[in-house]
Design an enzyme around this catalytic site. Structure first.
Site, PDB file in Angstrom:
ATOM      1  N   GLY A 258       0.758  -1.243   0.000  1.00 49.75           N
ATOM      2  CA  GLY A 258       0.000   0.000   0.000  1.00 49.75           C
ATOM      3  C   GLY A 258       0.786   1.288   0.000  1.00 49.75           C
ATOM      4  O   GLY A 258       0.190   2.367  -0.085  1.00 49.75           O
ATOM      5  N   GLU A 300       4.033  -6.541   1.465  1.00 44.19           N
ATOM      6  CA  GLU A 300       3.663  -6.983   0.114  1.00 44.19           C
ATOM      7  C   GLU A 300       3.313  -5.810  -0.799  1.00 44.19           C
ATOM      8  O   GLU A 300       2.156  -5.585  -1.136  1.00 44.19           O
ATOM      9  CB  GLU A 300       2.531  -8.011   0.163  1.00 44.19           C
ATOM     10  CG  GLU A 300       1.436  -7.699   1.161  1.00 44.19           C
ATOM     11  CD  GLU A 300       0.375  -8.774   1.212  1.00 44.19           C
ATOM     12  OE1 GLU A 300       0.727  -9.956   1.222  1.00 44.19           O
ATOM     13  OE2 GLU A 300      -0.820  -8.416   1.240  1.00 44.19           O
ATOM     14  N   PRO A 301       4.355  -5.086  -1.205  1.00 42.41           N
ATOM     15  CA  PRO A 301       4.118  -3.931  -2.079  1.00 42.41           C
ATOM     16  C   PRO A 301       3.862  -4.336  -3.529  1.00 42.41           C
ATOM     17  O   PRO A 301       4.390  -5.337  -4.007  1.00 42.41           O
ATOM     18  CB  PRO A 301       5.450  -3.178  -1.995  1.00 42.41           C
ATOM     19  CG  PRO A 301       6.470  -4.255  -1.756  1.00 42.41           C
ATOM     20  CD  PRO A 301       5.781  -5.292  -0.900  1.00 42.41           C
ATOM     21  N   GLY A 302       3.046  -3.549  -4.206  1.00 39.94           N
ATOM     22  CA  GLY A 302       2.831  -3.731  -5.635  1.00 39.94           C
ATOM     23  C   GLY A 302       3.217  -2.456  -6.361  1.00 39.94           C
ATOM     24  O   GLY A 302       4.236  -2.362  -7.043  1.00 39.94           O
ATOM     25  N   ARG A 303       2.387  -1.402  -6.133  1.00 40.59           N
ATOM     26  CA  ARG A 303       2.582  -0.130  -6.829  1.00 40.59           C
ATOM     27  C   ARG A 303       4.007   0.420  -6.675  1.00 40.59           C
ATOM     28  O   ARG A 303       4.602   0.882  -7.644  1.00 40.59           O
ATOM     29  CB  ARG A 303       1.589   0.896  -6.261  1.00 40.59           C
ATOM     30  CG  ARG A 303       1.523   2.198  -7.033  1.00 40.59           C
ATOM     31  CD  ARG A 303       0.710   3.253  -6.257  1.00 40.59           C
ATOM     32  NE  ARG A 303      -0.524   2.739  -5.737  1.00 40.59           N
ATOM     33  CZ  ARG A 303      -1.704   2.791  -6.348  1.00 40.59           C
ATOM     34  NH1 ARG A 303      -1.803   3.383  -7.511  1.00 40.59           N
ATOM     35  NH2 ARG A 303      -2.776   2.287  -5.775  1.00 40.59           N
ATOM     36  N   ARG A 340      -7.323   4.033 -14.786  1.00 39.38           N
ATOM     37  CA  ARG A 340      -7.254   4.588 -13.429  1.00 39.38           C
ATOM     38  C   ARG A 340      -7.823   6.005 -13.356  1.00 39.38           C
ATOM     39  O   ARG A 340      -8.315   6.433 -12.329  1.00 39.38           O
ATOM     40  CB  ARG A 340      -5.817   4.587 -12.901  1.00 39.38           C
ATOM     41  CG  ARG A 340      -5.238   3.177 -12.726  1.00 39.38           C
ATOM     42  CD  ARG A 340      -3.954   3.187 -11.899  1.00 39.38           C
ATOM     43  NE  ARG A 340      -4.203   3.559 -10.526  1.00 39.38           N
ATOM     44  CZ  ARG A 340      -3.921   4.727 -10.003  1.00 39.38           C
ATOM     45  NH1 ARG A 340      -3.351   5.664 -10.740  1.00 39.38           N
ATOM     46  NH2 ARG A 340      -4.210   4.978  -8.742  1.00 39.38           N
ATOM     47  N   CYS A 369     -15.165   6.572 -27.351  1.00 37.75           N
ATOM     48  CA  CYS A 369     -16.434   7.274 -27.532  1.00 37.75           C
ATOM     49  C   CYS A 369     -17.104   7.441 -26.188  1.00 37.75           C
ATOM     50  O   CYS A 369     -18.087   6.749 -25.870  1.00 37.75           O
ATOM     51  CB  CYS A 369     -17.316   6.500 -28.483  1.00 37.75           C
ATOM     52  SG  CYS A 369     -16.681   6.599 -30.134  1.00 37.75           S
ATOM     53  N   GLU A 370     -16.548   8.317 -25.404  1.00 37.39           N
ATOM     54  CA  GLU A 370     -17.047   8.511 -24.056  1.00 37.39           C
ATOM     55  C   GLU A 370     -16.449   9.814 -23.526  1.00 37.39           C
ATOM     56  O   GLU A 370     -15.220   9.949 -23.500  1.00 37.39           O
ATOM     57  CB  GLU A 370     -16.604   7.305 -23.210  1.00 37.39           C
ATOM     58  CG  GLU A 370     -16.961   7.428 -21.781  1.00 37.39           C
ATOM     59  CD  GLU A 370     -17.328   6.091 -21.146  1.00 37.39           C
ATOM     60  OE1 GLU A 370     -17.660   5.128 -21.856  1.00 37.39           O
ATOM     61  OE2 GLU A 370     -17.293   6.048 -19.914  1.00 37.39           O
ATOM     62  N   TYR A 398      -1.126  -1.048 -12.154  1.00 38.03           N
ATOM     63  CA  TYR A 398      -2.588  -1.047 -12.297  1.00 38.03           C
ATOM     64  C   TYR A 398      -3.083  -0.355 -13.568  1.00 38.03           C
ATOM     65  O   TYR A 398      -4.227   0.073 -13.614  1.00 38.03           O
ATOM     66  CB  TYR A 398      -3.257  -0.419 -11.064  1.00 38.03           C
ATOM     67  CG  TYR A 398      -2.892  -1.120  -9.776  1.00 38.03           C
ATOM     68  CD1 TYR A 398      -3.343  -2.408  -9.518  1.00 38.03           C
ATOM     69  CD2 TYR A 398      -2.097  -0.495  -8.819  1.00 38.03           C
ATOM     70  CE1 TYR A 398      -2.995  -3.065  -8.343  1.00 38.03           C
ATOM     71  CE2 TYR A 398      -1.743  -1.151  -7.642  1.00 38.03           C
ATOM     72  CZ  TYR A 398      -2.197  -2.427  -7.410  1.00 38.03           C
ATOM     73  OH  TYR A 398      -1.850  -3.076  -6.257  1.00 38.03           O
TER      74      TYR A 398
HETATM   75  N1  LLP Z   1      -1.716  -6.837  -0.597  1.00 43.04           N
HETATM   76  C1  LLP Z   1      -3.042  -6.905  -0.714  1.00 43.04           C
HETATM   77  C2  LLP Z   1      -3.793  -7.857   0.079  1.00 43.04           C
HETATM   78  C3  LLP Z   1      -3.702  -6.033  -1.586  1.00 43.04           C
HETATM   79  O1  LLP Z   1      -5.021  -6.096  -1.701  1.00 43.04           O
HETATM   80  C4  LLP Z   1      -2.947  -5.107  -2.354  1.00 43.04           C
HETATM   81  C5  LLP Z   1      -3.607  -4.195  -3.288  1.00 43.04           C
HETATM   82  C6  LLP Z   1      -1.550  -5.103  -2.201  1.00 43.04           C
HETATM   83  C7  LLP Z   1      -0.976  -5.975  -1.297  1.00 43.04           C
HETATM   84  C8  LLP Z   1      -0.669  -4.158  -2.966  1.00 43.04           C
HETATM   85  O2  LLP Z   1      -0.965  -2.837  -2.716  1.00 43.04           O
HETATM   86  P1  LLP Z   1      -0.046  -1.677  -3.368  1.00 43.04           P
HETATM   87  O3  LLP Z   1       1.320  -1.769  -2.745  1.00 43.04           O
HETATM   88  O4  LLP Z   1       0.021  -1.931  -4.816  1.00 43.04           O
HETATM   89  O5  LLP Z   1      -0.763  -0.443  -3.028  1.00 43.04           O
HETATM   90  N2  LLP Z   1      -6.413  -0.675  -8.597  1.00 43.04           N
HETATM   91  C9  LLP Z   1      -6.074   0.292  -7.564  1.00 43.04           C
HETATM   92  C10 LLP Z   1      -5.247  -0.325  -6.488  1.00 43.04           C
HETATM   93  C11 LLP Z   1      -5.896  -1.525  -5.854  1.00 43.04           C
HETATM   94  C12 LLP Z   1      -5.039  -2.178  -4.831  1.00 43.04           C
HETATM   95  C13 LLP Z   1      -5.617  -3.479  -4.431  1.00 43.04           C
HETATM   96  N3  LLP Z   1      -4.852  -4.186  -3.474  1.00 43.04           N
HETATM   97  C14 LLP Z   1      -5.358   1.472  -8.214  1.00 43.04           C
HETATM   98  O6  LLP Z   1      -5.144   1.451  -9.417  1.00 43.04           O
HETATM   99  O7  LLP Z   1      -5.022   2.447  -7.537  1.00 43.04           O
END
Ligand code: LLP
Length: 448
Positions: A258, A300-303, A340, A369-370, A398
């Site tokens: 997050g 558990e980072p993603g972004r 997004r 078209c929106e 994302y």
């Molecule tokens: N762990 C869990 C259980 C999660 O649900 C998520 C993201 C992450 C880790 C990774 O979070 P991050 O580090 O990427 O913030 N589609 C949205 C973001 C949805 C995130 C969902 N869960 C966007 O584009 O902003």
């Protein structure tokens, strides 16, 4: 060695982004105008060095600040394909998946199933069986139904899965603030305390399930360390309770992902290092206050791993100037490749690939078209004409993973760039792809 004060998640462009001697923006020493010439437009460009830098920042921060064992899971939902998963695995991160499709991708990328963690609030029977048979390393169980399903399947297959329990900690993180909610209204995680107690009782009756620990995730694009610290506090209270009430030691604590990234000037998330430091300090202080030993700390980072590494290059098409109102400049992509903006009102930064001084205020529109298909509203840019290229930064997370074929726009190719070398890691979709799964029923002329 301390990390530099400005971390990757605090800047808007990839670490290798610069204006080259021709006056064009480069990523990974590849000229973006040249990339579009070679691979077409729109184009997702992904900077290998930025991904590596983010992975290393997490690992180094944990080494520096957390004296216990630790693990960084890449939340592959942010960007899931063979190359990205593989690259991040090679940097020493493990992988989190939330579906059979993500699991399949990760396994195809050659990542061992033992290093995969399976998340999600509604894993299906088939997905759980698939994951169990493949030997997935951890199951983060989200609810009591899943616990029963998992244990039944584990008994059938004769496997002892490692289980973490996801709880709903009553913390809601927004970008610039967080709140502790008394009552918990979320589809994720076990309600506290009763569902956690019940889950522990059920686990104790199912000897095949190996309980590892607790998990919580409180939001995404978080700009404060406080929600993470509050999450640690809630989880440590629960660890103390499980030891006291059930004599059950908690070996692992997963505090979720997050951490936010900067999309625009003025966005100021804590650095990866600062976030990990705050979490680590809360863990060290909190365990010692409660007389607990240090569990394995999992994040558990993603972004913040892939967001800044990605950019999307577009080509300018038509222009519509409405005197005294607004000038729309349309590009060859939009909401299908970056949903997004329309979904969350997300804001991005953009440059003309041929760098230049800003001369006019425009609104960048997509080609769908929106009316809502606007990429960036009211932005100062150099004068734009048809055929110019634009680069929208920070699209690594994302965007591709949420992309669609709305208006039957084929999804763009993605290239990975490093040190002057570029390679396609995801082919551009074709018109033929758009119909490849359509079927005409026989009464309309289709083949049986
Ligand atoms: N762990 C869990 C259980 C999660 O649900 C998520 C993201 C992450 C880790 C990774 O979070 P991050 O580090 O990427 O913030 N589609 C949205 C973001 C949805 C995130 C969902 N869960 C966007 O584009 O902003």
């Amino acid at each position: 060695m301390p990390l530099s004060k400005t971390a990757l998640n605090q800047v808007i462009r990839p670490v290798t982004a610069r204006v080259n001697p021709l006056g064009n923006w480069d990523i990974g020493s590849c000229d973006l105008a040249e990339l579009v010439k070679t691979y077409g437009s729109p184009l997702y460009v992904l900077d290998e060095a930025s991904i590596q830098s983010a992975c290393r920042a997490y690992l180094q921060a944990l080494r520096e600040h957390y004296p216990g064992p630790s693990e960084v899971l890449y939340a592959s939902k942010a960007l899931c394909n063979l190359a990205v998963n593989r690259l991040i695995h090679e940097e020493g991160l493990t992988t989190e998946v939330v579906s059979g499709g993500e699991l399949f991708t990760v396994l195809k990328a050659g990542i061992p199933a033992e290093s995969v963690t399976f998340q999600g609030n509604n894993k299906s029977f088939e997905e759980l069986r698939y994951a169990l048979k493949e030997g997935v390393g951890r199951f983060v169980v989200d609810n009591l139904d899943e616990l029963d399903l998992l244990s039944t399947l584990a008994e059938e297959i004769g496997i002892s899965p490692n289980v973490m329990l996801r709880v709903a900690p009553g913390i809601e993180a927004h970008t610039h603030a967080f709140i502790r909610t008394g009552e918990i209204d979320s589809k994720f995680g076990l309600d506290l305390p009763s569902q956690l107690d019940e889950a522990i009782r059920r686990i104790s009756r199912r000897p095949l399930l190996r309980f590892l620990g607790l998990h919580a995730h409180v939001g995404s694009q978080i700009f404060d360390v406080e929600p993470f610290v509050a999450t640690v506090e809630v989880l440590l209270d629960l660890c103390a309770k499980l030891e006291r009430d059930y004599g059950l030691p908690v070996a692992e604590l997963d505090v979720g992902g997050g951490l936010g990234i900067a999309y625009e000037a003025g966005d100021d998330p804590p650095s990866i290092d600062a976030a990990i430091e705050a979490i680590s300090l809360a863990m060290i202080r909190g365990t010692s206050q409660r007389g607990l030993s240090l569990p394995k700390l999992i994040v558990e980072p993603g972004r913040s791993i892939v967001g800044t590494a990605g950019a999307t290059v577009y080509t300018v098409g038509s222009r519509k100037a409405i005197p005294e109102v607004r000038t729309y400049v349309a590009v060859d992509g939009g909401m299908p490749d970056n949903p997004r903006v329309v979904t969350y009102g997300a804001r991005y930064s953009v440059d003309r690939v041929a760098a230049g001084d800003n001369e006019e205020l425009v609104t960048l529109a997509g080609k769908c078209c929106e009316s809502g298909d606007i990429l960036i509203k009211d932005i100062q840019l150099p004068k734009l004409k048809a055929g110019d290229h634009l680069v929208v930064w920070d699209t690594g997370a994302y965007c591709f993973s949420m992309a669609s074929n709305y208006n039957r726009l084929p999804r763009p190719a993605m290239v990975l760039v490093a040190e002057g070398h570029s390679e396609v890691i995801r082919e551009r979709e074709t018109f033929a792809d758009m119909v490849s799964r359509d079927r005409l029923p026989s009464r309309l002329g289709g083949q049986r």
